[in-house]
Write a protein that holds these residues in place. Structure first.
Motif, mmCIF file in Angstrom:
data_model
loop_
_atom_site.group_PDB
_atom_site.id
_atom_site.type_symbol
_atom_site.label_atom_id
_atom_site.label_comp_id
_atom_site.label_asym_id
_atom_site.label_seq_id
_atom_site.Cartn_x
_atom_site.Cartn_y
_atom_site.Cartn_z
ATOM 1 N N VAL A 83 0.834 -1.203 0.000
ATOM 2 C CA VAL A 83 0.000 0.000 0.000
ATOM 3 C C VAL A 83 0.871 1.256 0.000
ATOM 4 O O VAL A 83 0.548 2.255 -0.652
ATOM 5 N N LEU A 126 -6.298 7.446 -3.155
ATOM 6 C CA LEU A 126 -6.782 6.061 -3.156
ATOM 7 C C LEU A 126 -5.920 5.166 -2.271
ATOM 8 O O LEU A 126 -6.443 4.302 -1.548
ATOM 9 N N ALA A 127 -4.591 5.355 -2.320
ATOM 10 C CA ALA A 127 -3.708 4.553 -1.473
ATOM 11 C C ALA A 127 -3.937 4.853 0.001
ATOM 12 O O ALA A 127 -3.871 3.955 0.854
ATOM 13 N N THR A 128 -4.217 6.120 0.323
ATOM 14 C CA THR A 128 -4.526 6.473 1.712
ATOM 15 C C THR A 128 -5.800 5.768 2.165
ATOM 16 O O THR A 128 -5.882 5.254 3.285
ATOM 17 N N GLY A 129 -6.815 5.731 1.304
ATOM 18 C CA GLY A 129 -8.035 5.010 1.634
ATOM 19 C C GLY A 129 -7.801 3.525 1.795
ATOM 20 O O GLY A 129 -8.393 2.871 2.684
ATOM 21 N N TRP A 130 -6.943 2.964 0.952
ATOM 22 C CA TRP A 130 -6.613 1.536 1.051
ATOM 23 C C TRP A 130 -5.915 1.245 2.380
ATOM 24 O O TRP A 130 -6.203 0.251 3.052
ATOM 25 N N THR A 152 -13.754 1.496 0.748
ATOM 26 C CA THR A 152 -13.097 2.459 1.636
ATOM 27 C C THR A 152 -12.181 3.381 0.847
ATOM 28 O O THR A 152 -12.160 4.608 1.080
ATOM 29 N N ALA A 153 -11.410 2.818 -0.091
ATOM 30 C CA ALA A 153 -10.509 3.642 -0.899
ATOM 31 C C ALA A 153 -11.295 4.663 -1.710
ATOM 32 O O ALA A 153 -10.915 5.842 -1.783
#
Length: 259
Positions: A83, A126-130, A152-153
């Motif tokens: 991630v 998106l990576a922060t959401g992942w 969530t992402a």
């Protein structure tokens, strides 16, 4: 000292989400807010004075995590490595686009840099959401998967974009402002939307931290007694500089340069 270390970690993490969320969200919507080169320069000028100062909060978060919560930091680095790669890649690509946009020849170069800003901002969001999908479910030792990770992402990325729109209504003028205002809605004052998304974004790392119980992963007392007072001094300087930047650039952007 344990409580102070936790408070500092929460402050830095929430500060990054709220402050950097503004420039990340605006960068995500760059193609919508700016339809031609002049408009895109205006949009970039709206958040360009802030993005470097905002990134300091993420660096401070990583520093406090490594120094005061080394066990948790090790778990996150090893468990969330897949991630963190797109997160850091998006960060680097976006910053490269911002730094080099005015240093290359021709409109094609600027268009390429604008694409890097947009793609890097989306990757970062998106990576922060992942990452949050794993933390909110209490599984920092492995990346989240399945519909939970995807939803969530996407939800976190949408929240970043909404925060960027609120920021754009506070900073932009002309046609880009009208585009942002159209999506935000004309009910209430422009800062209402920004304040609402700020509260939501600031609460995300707090909710994630509550599932991880970072208080049980603190460093030894001697280390905390050495690090926490030093970080408190640095924090005072960070807050002062951040307040100065936001006051200095508090007016709306009317031209392609913020200087």
């Amino acid at each position: 000292m344990d409580t102070l270390a936790l408070a500092l970690l929460a402050l830095f993490a929430s500060g990054w989400f709220v402050l950097a969320g503004a420039d990340v969200g605006t960068g995500m919507l760059l193609p919508y807010l700016g339809r031609d080169p002049g408009e895109r320069r205006l949009v970039i000028a709206s958040f360009a004075p802030f993005f470097l100062g905002n990134e300091v909060w993420l660096i401070a978060t990583a520093g406090v995590l490594a120094g005061c919560f080394p066990e948790l930091e090790g778990t996150l680095l090893t468990g969330q490595f897949p991630v963190l790669v797109p997160l850091l890649a998006g960060w680097i690509v976006r910053d490269l686009g911002l730094w080099t946009r005015g240093r290359g020849p021709g409109r094609r170069w600027r268009a390429l840099c604008d694409g890097a800003v947009t793609a890097g901002s989306w990757s970062l969001a998106l990576a922060t959401g992942w990452l949050l999908a794993a933390l909110l479910t209490g599984r920092p030792y492995e990346p989240a998967g399945g519909p939970v990770a995807v939803l969530t992402a996407l939800a976190v990325a949408a929240l970043f974009a909404a925060h960027g729109l609120g920021f754009a209504t506070l900073r932009l003028t002309g046609v880009p402002y009208e585009r942002a205002r159209r999506l935000v809605g004309r009910a209430g004052r422009p800062w209402h939307s920004f304040a609402l998304t700020a509260v939501l974004l600031g609460g995300l790392p707090l909710a994630a931290g509550s599932t991880l119980a970072p208080g049980s992963h603190t460093a030894d007392p001697a280390t905390l007694r050495l690090l926490v007072p030093a970080v408190l001094v640095v924090t005072a300087g960070m807050v002062a500089v951040q307040a100065w930047i936001w006051r200095l650039f508090r007016h709306r952007v009317t031209g392609p340069s913020y200087l």
